[in-house]
Design a protein around this motif. Structure first.
Motif, PDB file in Angstrom:
ATOM      1  N   UNK A 107      -1.884 -31.684  45.315  1.00 43.01           N
ATOM      2  CA  UNK A 107      -2.116 -33.052  44.832  1.00 43.01           C
ATOM      3  C   UNK A 107      -3.416 -33.146  44.033  1.00 43.01           C
ATOM      4  N   UNK A 108      -4.447 -32.477  44.507  1.00 50.71           N
ATOM      5  CA  UNK A 108      -5.724 -32.501  43.803  1.00 50.71           C
ATOM      6  C   UNK A 108      -5.616 -31.850  42.427  1.00 50.71           C
ATOM      7  N   UNK A 109      -4.859 -30.742  42.336  1.00 53.10           N
ATOM      8  CA  UNK A 109      -4.692 -30.049  41.072  1.00 53.10           C
ATOM      9  C   UNK A 109      -3.921 -30.920  40.073  1.00 53.10           C
ATOM     10  N   UNK A 110      -2.841 -31.557  40.528  1.00 51.12           N
ATOM     11  CA  UNK A 110      -2.053 -32.431  39.647  1.00 51.12           C
ATOM     12  C   UNK A 110      -2.899 -33.595  39.147  1.00 51.12           C
ATOM     13  N   UNK A 111      -3.664 -34.193  40.044  1.00 50.46           N
ATOM     14  CA  UNK A 111      -4.526 -35.310  39.659  1.00 50.46           C
ATOM     15  C   UNK A 111      -5.559 -34.872  38.625  1.00 50.46           C
ATOM     16  N   UNK A 112      -6.125 -33.673  38.806  1.00 52.49           N
ATOM     17  CA  UNK A 112      -7.127 -33.170  37.864  1.00 52.49           C
ATOM     18  C   UNK A 112      -6.526 -32.953  36.481  1.00 52.49           C
ATOM     19  N   UNK A 113      -5.307 -32.379  36.429  1.00 56.83           N
ATOM     20  CA  UNK A 113      -4.646 -32.138  35.137  1.00 56.83           C
ATOM     21  C   UNK A 113      -4.376 -33.448  34.424  1.00 56.83           C
ATOM     22  N   UNK A 114      -3.849 -34.444  35.150  1.00 54.93           N
ATOM     23  CA  UNK A 114      -3.575 -35.747  34.552  1.00 54.93           C
ATOM     24  C   UNK A 114      -4.855 -36.383  34.027  1.00 54.93           C
ATOM     25  N   UNK A 115      -5.921 -36.256  34.794  1.00 54.90           N
ATOM     26  CA  UNK A 115      -7.210 -36.825  34.382  1.00 54.90           C
ATOM     27  C   UNK A 115      -7.710 -36.164  33.099  1.00 54.90           C
ATOM     28  N   UNK A 116      -7.575 -34.838  33.005  1.00 55.72           N
ATOM     29  CA  UNK A 116      -8.029 -34.116  31.807  1.00 55.72           C
ATOM     30  C   UNK A 116      -7.225 -34.551  30.585  1.00 55.72           C
ATOM     31  N   UNK A 117      -5.907 -34.711  30.753  1.00 57.39           N
ATOM     32  CA  UNK A 117      -5.053 -35.145  29.637  1.00 57.39           C
ATOM     33  C   UNK A 117      -5.476 -36.521  29.144  1.00 57.39           C
ATOM     34  N   UNK A 118      -5.726 -37.433  30.091  1.00 61.64           N
ATOM     35  CA  UNK A 118      -6.143 -38.790  29.715  1.00 61.64           C
ATOM     36  C   UNK A 118      -7.464 -38.761  28.955  1.00 61.64           C
ATOM     37  N   UNK A 119      -8.398 -37.943  29.414  1.00 65.45           N
ATOM     38  CA  UNK A 119      -9.704 -37.847  28.754  1.00 65.45           C
ATOM     39  C   UNK A 119      -9.558 -37.279  27.345  1.00 65.45           C
ATOM     40  N   UNK A 120      -8.742 -36.222  27.196  1.00 63.35           N
ATOM     41  CA  UNK A 120      -8.554 -35.598  25.877  1.00 63.35           C
ATOM     42  C   UNK A 120      -7.923 -36.578  24.900  1.00 63.35           C
ATOM     43  N   UNK A 121      -6.889 -37.312  25.342  1.00 57.83           N
ATOM     44  CA  UNK A 121      -6.235 -38.290  24.475  1.00 57.83           C
ATOM     45  C   UNK A 121      -7.217 -39.380  24.056  1.00 57.83           C
ATOM     46  N   UNK A 122      -8.027 -39.827  25.000  1.00 61.67           N
ATOM     47  CA  UNK A 122      -9.013 -40.863  24.684  1.00 61.67           C
ATOM     48  C   UNK A 122     -10.020 -40.375  23.656  1.00 61.67           C
ATOM     49  N   UNK A 123     -10.460 -39.138  23.806  1.00 60.95           N
ATOM     50  CA  UNK A 123     -11.425 -38.581  22.865  1.00 60.95           C
ATOM     51  C   UNK A 123     -10.800 -38.452  21.474  1.00 60.95           C
ATOM     52  N   UNK A 124      -9.520 -38.027  21.424  1.00 62.39           N
ATOM     53  CA  UNK A 124      -8.845 -37.873  20.132  1.00 62.39           C
ATOM     54  C   UNK A 124      -8.697 -39.215  19.432  1.00 62.39           C
TER      55      UNK A 124
END
Length: 470
Positions: A107-124
């Protein structure tokens, strides 16, 4: 007696002595049998902690009479110990803890991946990819235009409407033209521009110019596509193609009647008159030639290809340009040499006159008896001399007096349009009047005095510094 739990079967021996102590007064056999049939309680003393350990390993706690000790029954057999083998309580608890840890880690790994995707999209979104200065200019132009009547399509839309560019109907210097179909069933002509910086500038000119127009003799722009290097223009479809197909064809089946040629010439003149005087801003086309005149099913002409066009205020008598633009053989003298005068809407009048010569078929050297080795001689001079002495022009297809009148009228109009001095040329409204008037009202214009440049109708040129719009 037998004791059973699931697939586990065990034999438990119960001594008879405790039972018989309550039956001392009934010593006969039948009384003992009745007592057994009625049932009785069996009790034994087992340590609570010992049973807990047995149960924690999926065993059943019992009492071994022979050994006089508590035992643990495991899957059909007695283990002889206080717990079942290979399933000790500590091992089970360890496995359970490992499972909980594994789930928590997942669960922690899935949450971390989702968080990274959201951050990358926001930065783009905050820092978009770097685009060229040219693309920024075009996008800013599109936003400022607010083209409510001109729809913007994606490149996927363009591929779908042309069925992956399956039906090619033409090829020009700026790109290929394909037949397509919109979702509502309308046929369209899709011009896919070449991937170059110059074509990006021509794209801006085209959209800026033609989006301001609405005239029966100007082709309609129905949409466009701009995705960096992927650029396309979507026009209404003209079933008869371009005018040059009927001018340069050697077959008699494609030869147009003189009446039809006259109507086409008049329609083109009306279209140019609209561009010069009928729009909010004056539009100078700078590339009038047969290849840029399209014909619908009724041979109604429509001016197309505004890639070299320039916008200016209606009251401006001249426009500034740093370089020549147009197609060799149709360019007005003042466009490539300022000594002949100022560049203005009269430059389109000159190109129109040269095109009329093409339409009547006398721009071909063989039609006027000229040698192919004298291409440096300005061919209208020969035509002018024939008209001056009333000599027969020997034009193809002239078989009636009406045809002779139409052909001479078109030639006189073209001679007026190609005057060397721009001020001597008529406006397009005057051209319309001449074409619709009588031949007797037309006077022979002054003789032009130039050597014609080498003809190459398929080659046009422009300078990037001169293709910006006002």
């Amino acid at each position: 007696m037998l004791w059973e739990k699931g697939d586990c079967l065990a034999r438990v021996i119960v001594p008879i002595i405790p039972i018989l102590t309550g039956l001392l007064d009934f010593l006969n056999i039948s009384n003992v049998g009745d007592a057994l049939r009625r049932g009785f309680d069996v009790k034994w003393k087992v340590g609570i902690e010992e049973c807990d350990e047995c149960k924690s390993t999926d065993g059943v706690c019992g009492y071994d009479l022979l050994n006089q000790t508590t035992t643990c029954y495991c899957q059909g057999q007695s283990s002889g110990s206080k717990s079942c083998p290979h399933l000790s309580g500590s091992s089970s608890r360890v496995n359970f803890r490992n499972l909980k840890f594994l789930l928590a880690f997942s669960f922690a790994l899935i949450f971390t991946i989702i968080f990274i995707i959201i951050v990358v999209v926001s930065i783009c979104k905050k820092f978009p990819r770097k685009v060229s200065e040219n693309d920024q200019h075009v996008e800013a132009f599109i936003r400022n235009q607010e083209l409510l009547a001109t729809k913007r399509y994606t490149y996927s839309d363009v591929k779908n409407m042309t069925k992956a560019f399956a039906d090619k109907v033409g090829q020009g210097g700026c790109g290929a033209v394909y037949q397509g179909q919109l979702a509502d069933g309308r046929l369209v002509a899709v011009k896919v521009l070449n991937e170059s910086k110059e074509n990006a500038e021509e794209f801006v000119n085209e959209v800026a110019s033609i989006s301001r127009t609405s005239h029966v003799n100007v082709v309609s722009l129905l949409g466009f596509c701009y995705q960096r290097k992927k650029r396309a223009l979507i026009y209404e479809f003209m079933s008869n193609g371009s005018l040059d197909k009927f001018i340069y064809s050697k077959g008699t089946s494609d030869r147009l009647e003189w009446k039809t040629l006259h109507e086409i010439a008049t329609g083109i003149a009306r279209g140019l008159e609209y561009l010069h005087r009928g729009c909010s801003k004056r539009i100078l086309h700078f590339d009038i030639k047969p290849q840029n005149i399209l014909l619908d099913e009724n041979f109604c002409p429509k001016i197309s290809d505004f890639g070299l066009a320039k916008l200016c205020k209606r009251e401006d008598s001249a426009v500034s340009m740093l370089g020549a633009r147009g197609t060799v053989g149709y360019i007005a003298p003042e466009v490539f040499c300022r000594n002949f005068g100022k560049v203005s809407y009269k430059s389109d009048v000159y190109s129109y006159g040269m095109m009329i010569f093409e339409m009547v078929g006398i721009k071909k050297d063989t039609d006027v008896g000229m040698s192919h080795t004298t291409s440096d001689v300005y061919f209208p001079n020969s035509i002018y001399k024939r008209l001056e002495v009333g000599e027969e022009l020997r034009l193809d297809g002239v078989i009636k007096e009406e045809d002779e009148e139409i052909s001479r009228k078109m030639i006189l109009v073209s001679l007026w349009c190609i005057q060397t001095n721009p001020s001597d040329r008529p406006s397009m409204s005057e051209v319309v009047e001449m074409l619709e008037g009588s031949l007797q009202s037309l006077q022979l214009p002054p003789m032009p005095f130039l050597s014609s440049p080498p003809r190459s109708p398929g080659v046009r040129y422009s300078t990037s510094s001169s293709t910006s719009t006002s």
